[in-house]
Design an enzyme around this catalytic site. Structure first.
Site, PDB file in Angstrom:
ATOM      1  N   LYS A 196       0.716  -1.214   0.097  1.00  0.00           N
ATOM      2  CA  LYS A 196      -0.166   0.076   0.144  1.00  0.00           C
ATOM      3  C   LYS A 196       0.814   1.346  -0.083  1.00  0.00           C
ATOM      4  CE  LYS A 196      -3.372   2.303   2.749  1.00  0.00           C
ATOM      5  NZ  LYS A 196      -4.369   2.288   3.833  1.00  0.00           N
ATOM      6  N   LYS A 249      -2.172  -1.574  -3.888  1.00  0.00           N
ATOM      7  CA  LYS A 249      -2.874  -0.348  -3.633  1.00  0.00           C
ATOM      8  C   LYS A 249      -2.263   1.047  -3.885  1.00  0.00           C
ATOM      9  CE  LYS A 249      -6.041   1.911  -0.423  1.00  0.00           C
ATOM     10  NZ  LYS A 249      -6.696   2.037   0.779  1.00  0.00           N
TER      11      LYS A 249
HETATM   12  C1  PBG Z   1      -7.464   3.048   5.869  1.00  0.00           C
HETATM   13  C2  PBG Z   1      -7.719   3.028   4.320  1.00  0.00           C
HETATM   14  C3  PBG Z   1      -7.422   4.123   3.415  1.00  0.00           C
HETATM   15  C4  PBG Z   1      -7.952   3.485   2.218  1.00  0.00           C
HETATM   16  C5  PBG Z   1      -8.466   2.278   2.591  1.00  0.00           C
HETATM   17  N1  PBG Z   1      -8.099   2.036   3.885  1.00  0.00           N
HETATM   18  C6  PBG Z   1      -6.908   5.339   3.438  1.00  0.00           C
HETATM   19  C7  PBG Z   1      -5.738   5.857   3.747  1.00  0.00           C
HETATM   20  O1  PBG Z   1      -4.773   4.888   3.944  1.00  0.00           O
HETATM   21  O2  PBG Z   1      -5.202   6.975   3.991  1.00  0.00           O
HETATM   22  C8  PBG Z   1      -8.005   4.286   0.837  1.00  0.00           C
HETATM   23  C9  PBG Z   1      -9.190   3.915  -0.137  1.00  0.00           C
HETATM   24  C10 PBG Z   1      -9.330   4.774  -0.994  1.00  0.00           C
HETATM   25  O3  PBG Z   1      -8.812   5.993  -1.456  1.00  0.00           O
HETATM   26  O4  PBG Z   1     -10.377   4.502  -1.847  1.00  0.00           O
HETATM   27  N2  PBG Z   1      -6.085   3.168   6.180  1.00  0.00           N
END
Ligand code: PBG
Length: 327
Positions: A196, A249
């Site tokens: 991520k 992601k």
């Molecule tokens: C929680 C999380 C996030 C997303 C999914 N789970 C945000 C982040 O890490 O700031 C992002 C999902 C999206 O942008 O659609 N940590």
């Protein structure tokens, strides 16, 4: 290999039937997971400004949406909780009557076959908006792990089918696996947000989930966008800790990472087509600058072609409907 004029690549593009015969990848509603934002309160279905077509739902307003997803053969949903009472350690995440906990029970009752995946992360529940416990201004890895494990256990006890840690702490997959195994949930898979990235594409989500960090940013725990070998190490780490499905992601700006992960591991692979990717398509389509339907199917198809088995997307519902029309 023959050359032109013996070789004519256009021969196999002549008709829809020929194109269908030689098509190399197929997008199917069965590949898709639809994210849902659950808020406190009653009778709420409120559209999110930066994500047209995506709503905040209170638990009692979910039924119609779940029915529609089931009718469209979207196999799963991913739940995010949006709460009002936040504190330093995100303790609302563990509330047995929290919005996610309630939503899991309601969805599993209304649609037992719907796969309920829950996001495991503290950022929607902490007052500072970071994904873990903050100690001396830094997000502390090891003291965050037991909280994530408790959160995963809480969701599993309410009936969640899959837990999906998205916090990017090291060791969380093992901590969650141990907590589940030790408490009667050996059969619950972990979908880890393994690679991520610290991405600007999460902008609309943070507005939707009220989870923007109140100081600093997430670069000390989420990945640095230029790196791909590091992504493979992250994925390997999570597989070794017991992840059943690993995720890359965001998706669109990281198709190379998806493709390399597909080539390197035999584990099922997910990709998250995130909020900013969705918002860009909707904004351009609403101005008539692009054909929203064709662009959406092309994007989701590219994620599939790159190698993802599971695609988490805000487009899931409309895409399933479009694929159904085409079938
Ligand atoms: C929680 C999380 C996030 C997303 C999914 N789970 C945000 C982040 O890490 O700031 C992002 C999902 C999206 O942008 O659609 N940590």
């Amino acid at each position: 290999m023959p050359l032109f004029p013996d070789l004519r690549m256009r021969r196999l593009r002549k008709s829809p039937a020929l194109r269908s015969l030689v098509r190399e990848s197929h997008l199917d509603p069965g590949d898709l997971v639809f994210p849902l934002f659950i808020v406190e309160g009653k009778g709420i279905k409120k559209e999110i400004d930066s994500m047209p077509g995506i709503f905040h739902f209170s638990v009692d307003s979910l039924a119609a949406e779940i029915d529609e997803l089931a009718r469209l053969k979207v196999p799963g949903v991913l739940l995010f909780g949006v709460v009002n009472d936040k504190d330093e350690t995100g303790s609302a995440a563990l509330n047995p009557e929290g919005v996610v906990q309630q939503a899991i029970r309601v969805i599993k009752k209304a649609a037992p076959h719907m796969i309920v995946v829950t996001d495991i992360c503290l950022c929607e529940y902490t007052d500072h908006g970071h994904c873990g416990v903050v100690v001396n201004g830094d997000v502390d890895n090891d003291s965050t792990l037991p909280l994530l494990a408790k959160m995963a256990f809480s969701h599993a006890s309410c009936g969640a089918d899959i837990v999906a840690p998205s916090d990017m702490m090291d060791g969380r997959v093992r901590a969650i696996r141990q907590a589940l195994d030790g408490n009667g949930f050996k059969h619950i898979p972990i979908l880890s947000y393994a690679a991520k990235y610290a991405s600007a594409f999460y902008g609309p989500f943070r507005e939707a989930a009220g989870s923007a960090p109140q100081f600093g940013d997430r670069r000390s725990y989420q990945m640095d966008p230029p790196n791909v070998r590091e992504a493979l190490r992250e994925i390997e780490e999570d597989i070794n800790e017991g992840a059943d499905i690993v995720m890359v992601k965001p998706a669109l700006a990281y198709l190379d990472v998806i493709s390399k992960a597909r080539d390197s591991f035999n584990c099922p692979l997910a990709a998250y087509n995130v909020s900013g990717e969705y918002a860009m398509v909707k904004a351009a389509a609403s101005r008539g600058w692009i054909d929203g339907k064709r662009v959406t199917l092309e994007i989701l198809g590219s994620i599939k072609r790159a190698g993802a088995d599971v695609i988490i997307s805000y487009h899931a519902k409309e895409a399933a409907a479009w694929l159904d029309e085409q079938a």
